[in-house]
Design a protein around this motif. Structure first.
Motif, PDB file in Angstrom:
ATOM      1  N   VAL A  89     -30.452  12.133 -49.959  1.00 43.44           N
ATOM      2  CA  VAL A  89     -30.981  12.777 -51.162  1.00 43.44           C
ATOM      3  C   VAL A  89     -30.432  14.199 -51.248  1.00 43.44           C
ATOM      4  CG1 VAL A  89     -33.078  13.429 -52.412  1.00 43.44           C
ATOM      5  CG2 VAL A  89     -33.108  11.446 -50.863  1.00 43.44           C
ATOM      6  N   PRO A  90     -29.432  14.445 -52.091  1.00 46.64           N
ATOM      7  CA  PRO A  90     -28.916  15.804 -52.237  1.00 46.64           C
ATOM      8  C   PRO A  90     -29.947  16.668 -52.961  1.00 46.64           C
ATOM      9  CG  PRO A  90     -27.386  14.173 -53.153  1.00 46.64           C
ATOM     10  CD  PRO A  90     -28.704  13.500 -52.958  1.00 46.64           C
ATOM     11  N   THR A  91     -30.332  17.775 -52.331  1.00 51.29           N
ATOM     12  CA  THR A  91     -31.330  18.652 -52.945  1.00 51.29           C
ATOM     13  C   THR A  91     -31.214  20.059 -52.365  1.00 51.29           C
ATOM     14  OG1 THR A  91     -33.694  19.160 -53.054  1.00 51.29           O
ATOM     15  CG2 THR A  91     -32.988  17.725 -51.253  1.00 51.29           C
ATOM     16  N   PRO A  92     -31.387  21.100 -53.188  1.00 45.29           N
ATOM     17  CA  PRO A  92     -31.298  22.460 -52.650  1.00 45.29           C
ATOM     18  C   PRO A  92     -32.376  22.738 -51.613  1.00 45.29           C
ATOM     19  CG  PRO A  92     -31.994  22.493 -54.962  1.00 45.29           C
ATOM     20  CD  PRO A  92     -31.650  21.088 -54.632  1.00 45.29           C
ATOM     21  N   SER A  93     -33.403  21.892 -51.589  1.00 45.72           N
ATOM     22  CA  SER A  93     -34.478  22.119 -50.598  1.00 45.72           C
ATOM     23  C   SER A  93     -34.271  21.249 -49.351  1.00 45.72           C
ATOM     24  CB  SER A  93     -35.838  21.802 -51.241  1.00 45.72           C
ATOM     25  OG  SER A  93     -35.804  20.468 -51.714  1.00 45.72           O
ATOM     26  N   GLU A 137     -32.532  14.383 -46.478  1.00 46.78           N
ATOM     27  CA  GLU A 137     -32.541  15.308 -47.617  1.00 46.78           C
ATOM     28  C   GLU A 137     -31.596  16.448 -47.254  1.00 46.78           C
ATOM     29  OE1 GLU A 137     -37.154  15.218 -47.887  1.00 46.78           O
ATOM     30  OE2 GLU A 137     -36.429  15.626 -49.912  1.00 46.78           O
ATOM     31  N   VAL A 138     -30.525  16.590 -48.036  1.00 50.35           N
ATOM     32  CA  VAL A 138     -29.399  17.423 -47.627  1.00 50.35           C
ATOM     33  C   VAL A 138     -29.007  18.413 -48.716  1.00 50.35           C
ATOM     34  CG1 VAL A 138     -26.955  17.299 -47.016  1.00 50.35           C
ATOM     35  CG2 VAL A 138     -28.526  15.548 -46.180  1.00 50.35           C
ATOM     36  N   SER A 139     -28.761  19.672 -48.314  1.00 60.45           N
ATOM     37  CA  SER A 139     -28.293  20.683 -49.262  1.00 60.45           C
ATOM     38  C   SER A 139     -26.854  21.065 -48.926  1.00 60.45           C
ATOM     39  CB  SER A 139     -29.172  21.952 -49.170  1.00 60.45           C
ATOM     40  OG  SER A 139     -28.514  23.017 -49.858  1.00 60.45           O
ATOM     41  N   ILE A 140     -26.025  21.165 -49.971  1.00 61.96           N
ATOM     42  CA  ILE A 140     -24.633  21.596 -49.699  1.00 61.96           C
ATOM     43  C   ILE A 140     -24.512  23.103 -49.858  1.00 61.96           C
ATOM     44  CG2 ILE A 140     -23.565  19.387 -50.303  1.00 61.96           C
ATOM     45  CD1 ILE A 140     -22.693  20.789 -52.979  1.00 61.96           C
ATOM     46  N   GLY A 141     -25.602  23.792 -50.192  1.00 62.23           N
ATOM     47  CA  GLY A 141     -25.483  25.250 -50.278  1.00 62.23           C
ATOM     48  C   GLY A 141     -26.658  25.889 -50.992  1.00 62.23           C
ATOM     49  N   ASP A 142     -26.758  27.204 -50.763  1.00 57.82           N
ATOM     50  CA  ASP A 142     -27.918  27.918 -51.315  1.00 57.82           C
ATOM     51  C   ASP A 142     -27.633  28.398 -52.725  1.00 57.82           C
ATOM     52  OD1 ASP A 142     -28.663  29.355 -48.073  1.00 57.82           O
ATOM     53  OD2 ASP A 142     -29.191  27.433 -49.004  1.00 57.82           O
ATOM     54  N   TYR A 143     -27.509  27.458 -53.622  1.00 61.68           N
ATOM     55  CA  TYR A 143     -27.334  27.757 -55.047  1.00 61.68           C
ATOM     56  C   TYR A 143     -27.865  26.531 -55.776  1.00 61.68           C
ATOM     57  CZ  TYR A 143     -23.307  25.359 -53.149  1.00 61.68           C
ATOM     58  OH  TYR A 143     -22.524  24.520 -52.411  1.00 61.68           O
ATOM     59  N   VAL A 144     -28.180  26.675 -57.049  1.00 64.24           N
ATOM     60  CA  VAL A 144     -28.783  25.536 -57.755  1.00 64.24           C
ATOM     61  C   VAL A 144     -27.782  24.938 -58.744  1.00 64.24           C
ATOM     62  CG1 VAL A 144     -30.702  24.757 -59.172  1.00 64.24           C
ATOM     63  CG2 VAL A 144     -31.049  26.612 -57.529  1.00 64.24           C
ATOM     64  N   LEU A 145     -27.463  23.660 -58.516  1.00 61.27           N
ATOM     65  CA  LEU A 145     -26.571  22.949 -59.442  1.00 61.27           C
ATOM     66  C   LEU A 145     -27.449  22.249 -60.485  1.00 61.27           C
ATOM     67  CD1 LEU A 145     -24.395  21.361 -56.628  1.00 61.27           C
ATOM     68  CD2 LEU A 145     -23.801  23.344 -58.023  1.00 61.27           C
ATOM     69  N   ALA A 146     -26.827  21.743 -61.526  1.00 58.56           N
ATOM     70  CA  ALA A 146     -27.617  21.054 -62.562  1.00 58.56           C
ATOM     71  C   ALA A 146     -28.080  19.691 -62.060  1.00 58.56           C
ATOM     72  CB  ALA A 146     -26.775  20.874 -63.812  1.00 58.56           C
ATOM     73  N   GLY A 147     -27.408  19.197 -61.013  1.00 61.21           N
ATOM     74  CA  GLY A 147     -27.809  17.892 -60.465  1.00 61.21           C
ATOM     75  C   GLY A 147     -27.093  17.665 -59.146  1.00 61.21           C
ATOM     76  N   GLY A 148     -27.389  16.573 -58.503  1.00 63.66           N
ATOM     77  CA  GLY A 148     -26.865  16.303 -57.168  1.00 63.66           C
ATOM     78  C   GLY A 148     -25.537  15.575 -57.133  1.00 63.66           C
ATOM     79  N   GLU A 149     -24.969  15.254 -58.292  1.00 65.71           N
ATOM     80  CA  GLU A 149     -23.733  14.432 -58.276  1.00 65.71           C
ATOM     81  C   GLU A 149     -22.568  15.167 -57.604  1.00 65.71           C
ATOM     82  OE1 GLU A 149     -25.871  14.523 -60.770  1.00 65.71           O
ATOM     83  OE2 GLU A 149     -26.346  12.416 -61.097  1.00 65.71           O
ATOM     84  N   ALA A 150     -22.436  16.471 -57.873  1.00 64.17           N
ATOM     85  CA  ALA A 150     -21.330  17.213 -57.225  1.00 64.17           C
ATOM     86  C   ALA A 150     -21.515  17.194 -55.711  1.00 64.17           C
ATOM     87  CB  ALA A 150     -21.309  18.647 -57.734  1.00 64.17           C
ATOM     88  N   ALA A 151     -22.769  17.235 -55.271  1.00 65.88           N
ATOM     89  CA  ALA A 151     -23.063  17.192 -53.827  1.00 65.88           C
ATOM     90  C   ALA A 151     -22.662  15.837 -53.252  1.00 65.88           C
ATOM     91  CB  ALA A 151     -24.549  17.460 -53.589  1.00 65.88           C
ATOM     92  N   VAL A 152     -22.844  14.772 -54.035  1.00 71.08           N
ATOM     93  CA  VAL A 152     -22.440  13.434 -53.539  1.00 71.08           C
ATOM     94  C   VAL A 152     -20.929  13.415 -53.320  1.00 71.08           C
ATOM     95  CG1 VAL A 152     -22.272  10.983 -54.120  1.00 71.08           C
ATOM     96  CG2 VAL A 152     -24.375  12.245 -54.656  1.00 71.08           C
TER      97      VAL A 152
END
Ligand SMILES: Nc1ncccc1[N+](=O)[O-]
Length: 250
Positions: A89-93, A137-152
């Motif tokens: 689950v890509p999420t900033p948290s 539950e995984v974050s790729i960085g401390d910034y907020v994207l509009a959604g998790g697709e870029a993280a995927v």
């Protein structure tokens, strides 16, 4: 490895058809299946979100479409244990995504990604599937994207390149920044290739010396210089004794 992605923007995952991941799919090393979450909506507007309980800004993704989508995806040969799927689950948290975590995920046979838009997914979805399989539950960085697709895309590339046979030269991820070993936690230093002269700029002499020990030491020193400049936090995690051992080998 099998990768499933459930998303409301399936076309966002088109980059998984090109380059390293695309070639791995063509070779059958990766089985990537992208699913449109709206397939599992039954109202005229294909609704996937609603207002948050407790008020507050934004919208929350609803339970039913996710539950129906994941049940369908997981029904396909689902099993528990080491051979089973894990939910990513890509999420900033989430916990920070690191090379170490990429290695851990690359050892799993089946990853199911649930990138969320809006303010995230109703918590009961993760709670439900956490009873059946590991959830990362995984974050790729401390910034907020509009959604998790870029993280995927980021996570998939970092994981896929670690799969046996995916990277042409198996050695090439040995010296990656963050790969384990004496250079662990050091950033890679500068690299050079032909031509030897370019706009009055030359190649560091040591790289032309053919002296492997000196070259390795120079690369290590340059990596230390760059890490000190850009990531002093990593320097503390270095193991100076590993360098002494390495020096004696060079
Ligand atoms: N940083 C993020 N922002 C939104 C969704 C996902 C994210 N992440 O890091 O995985």
């Amino acid at each position: 490895m099998r990768l499933d992605v459930v998303t409301i923007f399936p076309e966002y995952l088109d980059p998984l058809n090109v380059s390293l991941v695309g070639k791995a799919r063509a070779r059958g090393q990766l089985d990537v299946r992208v699913h449109d979450l709206r397939t599992w909506t039954y109202d005229r507007h294909n609704t996937v979100d609603d207002t948050p309980y407790g008020g507050g800004p934004g919208m929350v993704m609803k339970t039913d479409p996710w539950g129906d989508a994941l049940d369908t995806v997981l029904a396909d040969g689902y099993e528990t244990g080491a051979r089973g799927p894990v939910l990513v689950v890509p999420t900033p948290s989430g916990r920070p995504f690191t090379q170490e975590l990429a290695v851990e995920l690359s050892e799993r046979p089946w990853l199911v990604f649930t990138p969320a838009r809006y303010e995230g997914i109703d918590r009961r979805v993760v709670d439900e599937y956490a009873t059946r399989m590991p959830v990362y539950e995984v974050s790729i960085g401390d910034y907020v994207l509009a959604g998790g697709e870029a993280a995927v895309l980021v996570i998939t590339e970092a994981v896929a390149r670690l799969l046996p046979g995916v990277l042409g030269n198996a050695e090439s991820h040995r010296d990656d920044s963050f790969a384990p070993g004496a250079m662990a936690n050091l950033l890679e230093g500068p690299v050079y290739t032909k031509p030897p002269h370019w706009r009055g700029r030359e190649i560091p002499e040591v790289l032309l010396s053919g002296h492997h020990g000196k070259i390795a030491r120079w690369r290590r020193d340059e990596a230390l210089r760059r890490t000190t400049a850009n990531r002093p936090d990593l320097i503390e995690r270095c193991d100076p004794a590993a360098f002494d051992r390495k020096d004696r080998e060079m």
